[in-house]
Design a protein around this motif. Structure first.
Motif, mmCIF file in Angstrom:
data_model
loop_
_atom_site.group_PDB
_atom_site.id
_atom_site.type_symbol
_atom_site.label_atom_id
_atom_site.label_comp_id
_atom_site.label_asym_id
_atom_site.label_seq_id
_atom_site.Cartn_x
_atom_site.Cartn_y
_atom_site.Cartn_z
ATOM 1 N N GLY A 84 36.906 33.743 39.929
ATOM 2 C CA GLY A 84 37.932 32.741 40.198
ATOM 3 C C GLY A 84 37.683 31.511 39.350
ATOM 4 O O GLY A 84 36.858 31.531 38.435
ATOM 5 N N GLY A 85 38.383 30.438 39.675
ATOM 6 C CA GLY A 85 38.220 29.230 38.881
ATOM 7 C C GLY A 85 38.945 28.063 39.492
ATOM 8 O O GLY A 85 39.314 28.091 40.678
ATOM 9 N N LEU A 86 39.157 27.058 38.664
ATOM 10 C CA LEU A 86 39.767 25.814 39.133
ATOM 11 C C LEU A 86 41.234 26.045 39.450
ATOM 12 O O LEU A 86 41.982 26.597 38.650
ATOM 13 N N ALA A 90 43.755 29.189 37.389
ATOM 14 C CA ALA A 90 42.885 30.351 37.530
ATOM 15 C C ALA A 90 43.208 31.202 38.752
ATOM 16 O O ALA A 90 42.770 32.363 38.834
ATOM 17 N N ASP A 91 43.967 30.647 39.705
ATOM 18 C CA ASP A 91 44.179 31.363 40.969
ATOM 19 C C ASP A 91 44.770 32.762 40.794
ATOM 20 O O ASP A 91 44.212 33.739 41.317
ATOM 21 N N VAL A 138 33.615 32.748 36.192
ATOM 22 C CA VAL A 138 34.622 31.690 36.242
ATOM 23 C C VAL A 138 35.748 32.067 35.293
ATOM 24 O O VAL A 138 35.509 32.373 34.121
ATOM 25 N N LEU A 139 36.972 32.064 35.809
ATOM 26 C CA LEU A 139 38.147 32.484 35.053
ATOM 27 C C LEU A 139 39.057 31.298 34.739
ATOM 28 O O LEU A 139 39.089 30.320 35.475
ATOM 29 N N ALA A 149 37.090 24.616 33.174
ATOM 30 C CA ALA A 149 36.114 25.678 33.433
ATOM 31 C C ALA A 149 34.758 25.087 33.804
ATOM 32 O O ALA A 149 34.076 25.588 34.708
ATOM 33 N N LEU A 150 34.365 24.015 33.144
ATOM 34 C CA LEU A 150 33.078 23.385 33.441
ATOM 35 C C LEU A 150 33.071 22.767 34.842
ATOM 36 O O LEU A 150 32.057 22.814 35.539
#
Length: 200
Positions: A84-86, A90-91, A138-139, A149-150
């Motif tokens: 997943g990610g921010l 990314a959802d 992380v996507l 991403a960071l």
């Protein structure tokens, strides 16, 4: 009664994976590439915009996103238990990877990283089944500076997850790879470069 979830699932053949990648590239070109002056979230200007939500939320393309991204992660030899990610770019990518893994008979959960930790409820920044002690990829749909991403990497690590890679659908060739690998210390993977989209 037989449990359908327990039935063996044949992995996709290399030909299937190649076809999925080719079809996704076609859909990205058709649906997501918008030409004209735009200001990116990073504040930088560009002569085109790649609106990947037109792909990640598309009825056909979303399934291909999951297949292509899972294959990208696997080919890199990266371990993944959750992805997943921010929020919010990314959802749908995380959800697509989760479903693609399930179709392949694998258990990969998805997670969502908020921009900041909640000050109410359970006070979590990372939502989902939990990342603590788990290998997390992380996507992102795309990345310009690597900042989003960071932020997600930091959130996952603060929640006790082990980030094994950052993976994006489209790399814009604007330094995100170099920054993420230097600052996060993990591989940066991408499915398509801007040259493949005819944006060089």
């Amino acid at each position: 009664m037989t449990d359908a979830a327990a039935s063996p699932v044949s992995p996709a053949s290399p030909a299937d994976k190649t076809a999925a990648r080719a079809r996704l590239l076609t859909l990205i070109k058709e649906l997501a590439v918008v030409r004209g002056k735009v200001t990116l979230s990073s504040g930088k200007e560009a002569d085109y915009y790649v609106d990947l939500r037109r792909v990640t939320l598309h009825h056909e393309a979303s399934q291909l996103v999951g297949q292509v991204m899972l294959d990208l992660i696997d080919r890199a030899g990266v371990q993944v238990e959750t992805a997943g990610g921010l929020t919010m770019g990314a959802d749908p990518v995380g959800t697509a990877v989760m479903h693609a893994a399930r179709e392949a008979g694998r258990d990969v959960d998805a997670f969502v990283v908020r921009k900041a930790q909640k000050s109410y409820g359970m006070g979590r920044q990372v939502e989902g089944p939990g990342v603590e002690g788990r290998k997390a990829v992380v996507l992102e749909d795309t990345s310009t500076t690597g900042g989003s991403a960071l932020t997600a990497v930091e959130g996952v690590r603060n929640a006790g997850g082990e980030v094994t890679a950052v993976a994006v659908i489209v790399d814009r060739g604007t330094g995100a790879k170099e920054r993420i690998e230097a600052e996060a210390g993990v591989p940066y993977l991408y499915a398509f470069g801007k040259d493949e989209l005819g944006l060089d």
